[in-house]
Design an enzyme around this catalytic site. Structure first.
Site, PDB file in Angstrom:
ATOM      1  CD  GLU A  47     -16.615  -6.896  43.070  1.00 41.47           C
ATOM      2  OE1 GLU A  47     -17.062  -6.030  42.307  1.00 41.47           O
ATOM      3  OE2 GLU A  47     -16.750  -6.853  44.299  1.00 41.47           O
ATOM      4  CG  ASP A  93       0.747  -3.571  -0.526  1.00 47.21           C
ATOM      5  OD1 ASP A  93       1.484  -4.520  -0.290  1.00 47.21           O
ATOM      6  OD2 ASP A  93      -0.471  -3.574  -0.269  1.00 47.21           O
ATOM      7  CG  ASP A 131       5.930  -7.073   2.026  1.00 50.12           C
ATOM      8  OD1 ASP A 131       6.715  -6.141   1.787  1.00 50.12           O
ATOM      9  OD2 ASP A 131       5.072  -7.471   1.219  1.00 50.12           O
ATOM     10  CD  GLU A 152     -21.879   0.056  45.459  1.00 51.95           C
ATOM     11  OE1 GLU A 152     -22.482  -0.709  44.713  1.00 51.95           O
ATOM     12  OE2 GLU A 152     -20.653  -0.008  45.627  1.00 51.95           O
TER      13      GLU A 152
HETATM   14  P1  ATP Z   1       2.428  -3.064  -4.703  1.00 54.64           P
HETATM   15  O1  ATP Z   1       3.746  -2.966  -4.037  1.00 54.64           O
HETATM   16  O2  ATP Z   1       1.579  -1.874  -4.496  1.00 54.64           O
HETATM   17  O3  ATP Z   1       1.693  -4.331  -4.474  1.00 54.64           O
HETATM   18  P2  ATP Z   1       3.487  -3.873  -7.252  1.00 54.64           P
HETATM   19  O4  ATP Z   1       2.762  -5.119  -7.573  1.00 54.64           O
HETATM   20  O5  ATP Z   1       3.794  -2.963  -8.395  1.00 54.64           O
HETATM   21  O6  ATP Z   1       2.710  -2.966  -6.258  1.00 54.64           O
HETATM   22  P3  ATP Z   1       5.799  -5.445  -6.672  1.00 54.64           P
HETATM   23  O7  ATP Z   1       5.049  -6.707  -6.634  1.00 54.64           O
HETATM   24  O8  ATP Z   1       6.897  -5.196  -5.701  1.00 54.64           O
HETATM   25  O9  ATP Z   1       4.820  -4.228  -6.478  1.00 54.64           O
HETATM   26  O10 ATP Z   1       6.362  -5.263  -8.132  1.00 54.64           O
HETATM   27  C1  ATP Z   1       7.304  -4.283  -8.445  1.00 54.64           C
HETATM   28  C2  ATP Z   1       7.366  -4.069  -9.936  1.00 54.64           C
HETATM   29  O11 ATP Z   1       7.848  -5.254 -10.546  1.00 54.64           O
HETATM   30  C3  ATP Z   1       6.019  -3.822 -10.587  1.00 54.64           C
HETATM   31  O12 ATP Z   1       5.669  -2.465 -10.564  1.00 54.64           O
HETATM   32  C4  ATP Z   1       6.251  -4.309 -12.005  1.00 54.64           C
HETATM   33  O13 ATP Z   1       6.884  -3.328 -12.766  1.00 54.64           O
HETATM   34  C5  ATP Z   1       7.207  -5.455 -11.778  1.00 54.64           C
HETATM   35  N1  ATP Z   1       6.470  -6.734 -11.716  1.00 54.64           N
HETATM   36  C6  ATP Z   1       5.410  -7.026 -10.950  1.00 54.64           C
HETATM   37  N2  ATP Z   1       5.024  -8.288 -11.137  1.00 54.64           N
HETATM   38  C7  ATP Z   1       5.858  -8.818 -12.026  1.00 54.64           C
HETATM   39  C8  ATP Z   1       5.996 -10.110 -12.622  1.00 54.64           C
HETATM   40  N3  ATP Z   1       5.199 -11.103 -12.327  1.00 54.64           N
HETATM   41  N4  ATP Z   1       6.972 -10.279 -13.513  1.00 54.64           N
HETATM   42  C9  ATP Z   1       7.803  -9.282 -13.821  1.00 54.64           C
HETATM   43  N5  ATP Z   1       7.732  -8.060 -13.303  1.00 54.64           N
HETATM   44  C10 ATP Z   1       6.787  -7.820 -12.414  1.00 54.64           C
END
Ligand code: ATP
Length: 967
Positions: free
Chosen positions: A320, A362, A691, A756
């Protein structure tokens, strides 16, 4: 009034004249012609004026007064099952029906007190289950409240994050990639805005949205390109939209009211428990039938008493309260997790968490702090160092033994200007002295603002000089972003310029020229190599590198293929033939608590796979620093490589140490699928729109609470409020604890079945020479009263220390396995059976019985010594259970280590069961019903010895187990 727009919401031209409408008036307009028709056909200014709003949004006061009339922007929650029905359902399932029938037969067989007792067991059990379900659902409700939806709007001329439920018609919403849209709105500005409307029309390809008036006829709501709807989400680009309908009046609200009555699917754990309950119930029935036949055929008892006897067995074995107790312990674990920064959305995710064997995580923000500081700048002319840490714009740019301002070096100036202009973050100075500088937006972009400030660039002045006219937003897939600016002073002869910033190899690949010594020259192979070598040196130190480039879009140097119209600018046409300017190099230190969490994962047999968008060398360097990978045997797989790898090869590489770098979010899904095919239970982190598929596919999708988009949060099973890897590990620990607590609970309630059943077996096998030592009513007493409360306490045990020293649980392993059965029946059950039978014999001995003589009560149910002896059997079991509940608290750890008195619920349960036993034996009316007699001090002295003995024996076994494990 703009009644054309709102099916049921008032629309305002001017707040001061907006009348307070009655529900009847609003209802009468429900039949209006298509309300979307006029809003789509109007120009932006017409729409704004019709809604009494402007491009700068509403004033807060005005929004407040609109809310008074329009109400909150809420979708009414699904109708809950009526509490009465929920209550009654606890009395109509298989086990309950069995008990009702059994009770009725007891009445018919002339044993009304037994009938009442069986029914009482059933009623108490039902009430108890209802109460636990209620508490569990309260906990789940509380959880929902922890996950409020937000919207970004412009109020009082400023960007503000408000609760989505506070949106009112006229609010101007800012829409960015990954945002969930919380109201129906008309788009007034679009920068490549694309919306996923699958919640409305089941269509998963995103729809492009524009701000222009739409005159075309015959479009369904979702097809109208200038309207966005509640419940949908931004899959790409960004824009602004003015709200015209909220709450139940939205398209989503209408659908929601149709679909709210759908039943939720059963979770795997619930299915497993239902299966288990059924199995045990069938087992109990078989035991009952066997005991019935033995009683009739061996002891030659009459039919009625054989039946009652068998009934006792059936009731004894039925578990139960199993399901509600499990639900409650899950709910409590979920509450505990929330205090450790992990919000679990569904109770049954807790179970998968407990068996997680791989975490795909990540890097940026999860393993690292996402607090970026640019510490180096690099141009083809020279390398600079920048001092200062964090977002406070204090520091200097140094090179060649002197400090540099942007005005001193044209290339440096372009680098800092490009980095600053090509971004959307904002920095806010601390409000109090000594306070922290706050970042709004992407930290990667925020640190570029800081480096520009250190070089003496005035952002406001620059933005006036080079206003932005177009943006091609950042995408993880492209790894870059672009902004287009109109220039006051020409650069390379152009008055329109695109700045591109992004991953260095991407930007270099797209560049054909380079800035050197203040001039634009061809980008030759040697310079390309130099740039990438500089990039690699930084990356190998775990630094993150962004490149900045530009392209003139008009003037004599401009390419011929540049589109004439701004609206035709896209990554393909603009992001090419770039002029490389330089690199901004930033550090992002690992989170301090992650190293310990990684070590804990290692001990717990959980593998960590880093999947990052960042550069391979940076990723590998951070992975090594955090000891996620060690030694030489590490492979770094880039997104490009993965795209050309078959599944077999991927699985082969996944068996070793691996870091995935430069991955597009879509590729996460492939890694997760491969790991799952390898038999792993996978937890995956994610934050962006892309994602979502991986988060859904994972056994546990983990979204980031701070940087995560609404879409990721919706797809995930768990949300980290601090984006911290260590919180995942904490949640796994809780998940493991819950599963082990459910086992502890099962072990406890099963172990009392043996003592029991044993007395009855002794009675049967002795052919009645040993008078039945435990009557059916007494068995019910244990099930009815004494067992339940302490069992509940077991559901709330905190995780054992050693719980993270064991490998993950095999997901195919059943809750009730051989190990639990053997331990319950043949070890704990045996100890309790000996204690119970010893109690029975002690009373006989104390009353003058000597071995060889017949025991008291043979053939005489009314013999007072016999009744006292059976009372002792009952009390013996209850006191043995005191020891057992303590024993069940840990698997191996000494209970003394976690504290004998540390679980208050168990202590309350013990006090309750002892009080109940004393009570049932003291009062004559209860004695008559429960076949009990008062116990003397010698009896109590004997009983008090049982728990310590049972406890010490098991502690000795646990000590032996620990010693063996150490060896
Ligand atoms: P993670 O995937 O671990 O979060 P991350 O931030 O490097 O890492 P993404 O956000 O996919 O991953 O970014 C991929 C790549 O794009 C980065 O490594 C960087 O070189 C470039 N990047 C990230 N942010 C910017 C931005 N705001 N403007 C231009 N390029 C960017």
């Amino acid at each position: 009034m703009g009644s054309r727009f709102g099916a049921s919401q008032p629309v305002y031209r001017d707040a001061s004249t907006a009348p307070r409408e009655g529900a009847a008036e609003r209802d009468s307009r429900r039949e209006d012609a298509d309300p979307l028709d006029s809003i789509r056909k109007q120009t932006i200014d017409q729409v704004l004026s019709e809604l009494g709003s402007s491009r700068e949004g509403l004033a807060s006061e005005e929004a407040g007064s609109r809310q008074q009339t329009a109400g909150k922007n809420l979708i009414e929650s699904a109708k809950k099952r009526s509490p009465l029905l929920a209550f009654l359902s606890n009395f109509t399932h298989l086990m309950a029906v069995l008990l009702w029938v059994a009770g009725s037969i007891a009445f018919l067989a002339g044993m009304p007190e037994l009938g009442v007792a069986v029914w009482l067991v059933n009623i108490i059990n039902g009430v108890f289950s209802f109460w636990q379900e209620h508490r569990a659902s309260q906990a789940t409700e509380a959880l929902k409240k922890m996950l409020p939806a937000y919207a970004t709007v412009i109020r009082d001329g400023q960007e503000q994050k408000i609760l989505a439920e506070d949106l009112v018609p006229g609010d101007v919403m800012l829409l960015a990639e990954g945002d969930k849209i919380s109201a129906d709105a008309r788009v007034i500005q679009s920068s490549d805005l694309q919306v996923n409307q699958s919640t409305l029309n089941g269509e998963s390809t995103p729809s492009r949205k524009t701000a222009d008036a739409v005159l075309e006829e015959g479009l369904s709501a979702a097809e109208i390109p200038n309207l966005v709807f509640a419940g949908t989400s931004v899959s790409e680009g960004n824009g602004r939209a003015v709200v015209f309908r909220i709450g139940m009046a939205t398209e989503f609200g209408k659908i929601a009211s149709l679909t709210q009555n759908m039943e939720a699917a059963e979770s795997p754990l619930t299915r497993e428990l239902n299966r288990l309950t059924k199995q045990v119930t069938v087992f109990a029935m078989c035991m009952g039938i066997a005991f019935f036949l033995l009683s009739m055929l061996v002891v030659k008892e009459p039919f009625a008493s054989s039946f009652i006897f068998a009934l006792g067995m059936v009731v004894a074995f039925i578990p139960e309260g199993l399901l509600p107790t499990v639900t409650l312990s899950l709910a409590m674990a979920v509450q505990r997790m929330s205090t450790r920064n992990a919000l679990v959305k569904k109770l049954d995710s807790v179970e998968a968490l407990g068996s997680t064997s791989v975490i795909c995580t990540d890097k940026t923000g999860t393993l690292t702090q996402n607090e970026m500081t640019v510490n180096h700048l690099w141009t083809a002319t020279r390398e600079y160092e920048i001092s200062g840490v964090g977002y406070e714009p204090q520091g200097t740019i140094e090179a060649e033994g002197r400090s540099w301002r942007a005005v001193d070096d044209a290339d440096l100036e372009l680098l800092l200007e490009g980095g600053l202009l090509c971004g959307n973050a904002r920095l806010a100075a601390p409000e109090t002295e000594g306070g922290r500088w706050e970042v709004y937006g992407d930290p990667t972009e925020a640190c570029l603002i800081v480096s520009a400030a250190k070089g003496g660039i005035d952002r406001a002045e620059l933005e006036k000089r080079m206003p932005r006219i177009k943006e091609l937003p950042f995408e993880s897939r492209r790894k870059r972003m672009t902004t287009v600016h109109a220039l006051e002073h020409p650069v390379d002869g152009a008055r329109r310029l695109a700045f591109v910033k992004g991953a260095p190899n991407e930007v270099v690949r797209l560049s054909t020229k380079v800035r050197r010594n203040g001039k634009t020259v061809e980008l030759d192979e040697a310079t390309r190599t130099r740039i990438m070598a500089a990039n690699d040196t930084y990356a190998a130190d775990g630094l993150r590198v962004l490149a900045v480039a530009y392209r003139p879009l008009d003037g004599i140097d401009a390419d011929a293929d540049i589109p004439a119209s701004l609206s035709d600018y896209d990554p393909d046409t603009i992001e090419r033939n770039l002029t490389f300017v330089g690199l901004e190099v930033m550090m992002d230190p690992p989170r301090p608590e992650v190293a310990a969490a990684v070590a804990e994962c290692r001990r717990a047999g959980i593998r960590i796979v880093m999947i990052t968008g960042d550069y391979g060398l940076t990723a590998a360097s951070i992975a090594r620093r955090l000891k996620i990978v060690e030694g030489d045997d590490v492979s770094v797989i880039s997104g490009f490589e993965l795209a050309h790898m078959d599944d077999e090869e991927l699985k082969r590489r996944l068996a070793g140490q691996v870091v995935f770098a430069r991955m597009a979010p879509e590729q996460k899904l492939r890694v997760v699928t491969a790991l799952q095919e390898m038999g792993e239970i996978v937890a995956v982190t994610g934050d962006g729109v892309n994602d979502a598929p991986a988060l859904k596919k994972a056994d546990i999708g983990v979204a980031m609470g701070i940087t995560g988009t609404d879409v990721a949060k919706e797809a995930a099973d768990m949300i980290l409020t601090d984006d911290n890897f260590a919180s995942i590990v904490a949640a796994i620990e809780e998940g493991r604890a819950v599963y082990s607590n459910i086992r502890k609970f099962l072990l406890y309630i099963l172990n009392s079945n043996a003592p029991e059943a044993v007395p009855s077996a002794v009675y049967l096998l002795s052919g009645g020479a040993v008078p039945l030592p435990l009557t059916t009513m007494q068995i019910l007493t244990i099930d009815l009263g004494t067992d339940m409360l302490p069992a509940l306490g077991l559901g709330t045990e905190p995780p054992e220390d050693a719980i993270m020293d064991q490998p993950p649980r095999d997901p195919h392993e059943r809750l009730l396995n051989r190990h639990v059965l053997v331990k319950a029946f043949l070890w704990y059950g045996l100890m309790a059976s000996i204690a119970a039978m010893a109690g029975y014999l002690v009373v006989n001995l104390l009353n003058g019985w000597v071995p060889g003589m017949p025991l008291f009560g043979v053939g005489d149910d009314t013999d007072p010594v016999y009744i006292q002896a059976t009372t002792m059997t009952l009390a013996g079991i209850v006191f043995a259970q005191i020891g057992q509940v303590m024993n069940c608290r840990t698997e191996r750890t000494s209970v003394l280590k976690i504290g004998l008195f540390s679980n208050r619920r168990i202590l309350v349960g013990i006090v309750f069961e002892v009080a109940l036993i004393v009570f049932l034996t003291m009062f004559p009316p209860l004695q008559a019903v429960f076949h009990t007699a008062p116990l003397g001090w010698q009896d109590y002295a004997f009983l008090c010895c049982i728990p310590p003995v049972v406890f010490v024996i098991e502690e000795a076994r646990k000590a032996w187990l620990r010693r063996r494990a150490r060896r």
